[in-house]
Write a protein that holds these residues in place. Structure first.
Motif, PDB file in Angstrom:
ATOM      1  N   UNK A  35      -4.863  -2.016  10.341  1.00 54.18           N
ATOM      2  CA  UNK A  35      -6.121  -1.848   9.599  1.00 54.18           C
ATOM      3  C   UNK A  35      -6.629  -0.412   9.587  1.00 54.18           C
ATOM      4  N   UNK A  36      -6.519   0.277  10.729  1.00 52.61           N
ATOM      5  CA  UNK A  36      -6.991   1.665  10.792  1.00 52.61           C
ATOM      6  C   UNK A  36      -6.179   2.561   9.863  1.00 52.61           C
ATOM      7  N   UNK A  37      -4.875   2.316   9.827  1.00 47.88           N
ATOM      8  CA  UNK A  37      -4.007   3.136   8.979  1.00 47.88           C
ATOM      9  C   UNK A  37      -4.302   2.906   7.501  1.00 47.88           C
ATOM     10  N   UNK A  38      -4.452   1.656   7.094  1.00 47.42           N
ATOM     11  CA  UNK A  38      -4.699   1.413   5.672  1.00 47.42           C
ATOM     12  C   UNK A  38      -6.068   1.938   5.264  1.00 47.42           C
ATOM     13  N   UNK A  39      -7.038   1.891   6.177  1.00 46.58           N
ATOM     14  CA  UNK A  39      -8.348   2.467   5.870  1.00 46.58           C
ATOM     15  C   UNK A  39      -8.242   3.975   5.663  1.00 46.58           C
ATOM     16  N   UNK A  88      -0.080   9.919  16.705  1.00 44.12           N
ATOM     17  CA  UNK A  88       0.576   9.988  15.396  1.00 44.12           C
ATOM     18  C   UNK A  88      -0.407   9.637  14.289  1.00 44.12           C
ATOM     19  N   UNK A  89      -1.201   8.602  14.514  1.00 43.05           N
ATOM     20  CA  UNK A  89      -2.174   8.194  13.510  1.00 43.05           C
ATOM     21  C   UNK A  89      -3.206   9.274  13.229  1.00 43.05           C
ATOM     22  N   UNK A  90      -3.658   9.964  14.269  1.00 45.85           N
ATOM     23  CA  UNK A  90      -4.642  11.030  14.080  1.00 45.85           C
ATOM     24  C   UNK A  90      -4.043  12.191  13.291  1.00 45.85           C
ATOM     25  N   UNK A  91      -2.811  12.553  13.628  1.00 48.63           N
ATOM     26  CA  UNK A  91      -2.136  13.624  12.875  1.00 48.63           C
ATOM     27  C   UNK A  91      -1.948  13.229  11.413  1.00 48.63           C
ATOM     28  N   UNK A  92      -1.556  11.967  11.212  1.00 49.29           N
ATOM     29  CA  UNK A  92      -1.315  11.505   9.853  1.00 49.29           C
ATOM     30  C   UNK A  92      -2.602  11.480   9.042  1.00 49.29           C
ATOM     31  N   UNK A 101       0.821  -1.213   0.000  1.00 50.38           N
ATOM     32  CA  UNK A 101       0.000   0.000   0.000  1.00 50.38           C
ATOM     33  C   UNK A 101       0.856   1.265   0.000  1.00 50.38           C
ATOM     34  N   UNK A 102       1.470   1.563   1.141  1.00 53.77           N
ATOM     35  CA  UNK A 102       2.233   2.806   1.273  1.00 53.77           C
ATOM     36  C   UNK A 102       3.478   2.775   0.404  1.00 53.77           C
TER      37      UNK A 102
END
Length: 218
Positions: A112-116, A75-79, A12-13
């Motif tokens: 999973x949350x990041x890829x979503x 970090x995930x929220x900022x990203x 993905x990334x």
């Protein structure tokens, strides 16, 4: 004897999403605020293509202390906010995907949350649907072969009939360990380092021709 590719497994990334530079720059900023000084080159060398747990373990070994509780969520929220504003696919990916006649799926080290959060702003979540597999579904992430073997199993395809598209050394190693053919995509903004003994490309317009070459080689 030709061996057609029956399934394409995209990381993905850095392969689908041109996200690695955005994510790395934010990580450097957030770690600097904690007194953990790293560079973009450090991220490229040590963390590219690996899971959050692997990264956290390496940081703890380097700095002698772990990341604070809640770091991953913050970090995930900022990203996510940065992705909503700035994220794009890698150049030409959507055009290529729309013309692709071979089944495909996603296999990523991201949670999973990041890829979503990655696929949704790119309007690709519905395109891949349930065919998105993450390291959270296997015992070992990349560079172990588990994730790619799991993806092939879920897609009911023999590993020998799969082609993996990866931007990281960890992903290339995992694909080879799974007995799959692999290409190294280098067209993302993060400009991944060359990997020895693997065919590379940096433009999705080259991809159809590469598929023909790979099938001919078997």
């Amino acid at each position: 004897m030709t061996a057609p590719v029956k399934l394409i497994i995209f990381d993905c990334d850095g392969v689908i999403a041109d996200s690695e530079r955005l994510a790395a720059d934010l990580l450097v900023e957030d770690l600097s605020a904690l007194g953990m000084q790293i560079t973009f080159d450090d991220v490229q060398r040590d963390f590219l293509g690996q899971s959050y747990l692997s990264m956290a373990s390496k940081l703890e070994a380097r700095f002698g202390r772990g990341l604070p509780e809640g770091f991953q969520q913050d970090y995930g929220a900022q990203l996510a906010r940065r992705f909503e504003k700035d994220l794009r696919t890698t150049p030409g990916f959507t055009v290529m995907l729309n013309r692709l006649s071979i089944p495909s799926c996603v296999a990523t080290s991201s949670a999973p949350e990041r890829v979503a959060r990655t696929l949704s702003p790119l309007q690709l979540a519905d395109v891949f649907g349930p065919n998105v597999f993450t390291a959270s579904q296997v015992d070992r992430g990349k560079p172990a072969p588990d994730l790619f073997l799991f993806a092939a199993q879920q897609m009911q395809t023999d590993p020998a009939d799969c082609l993996v598209i990866e931007d990281s050394a960890a992903g290339v190693t995992a694909a080879r360990a799974a007995g799959m053919r692999v290409l190294h995509y280098r067209g993302g903004a993060h400009q991944p380092r060359p990997i020895e003994d693997v065919q590379a490309f940096d433009d999705w317009r080259e991809f159809p021709g590469l598929l023909d070459q790979i099938a001919a080689r078997g």
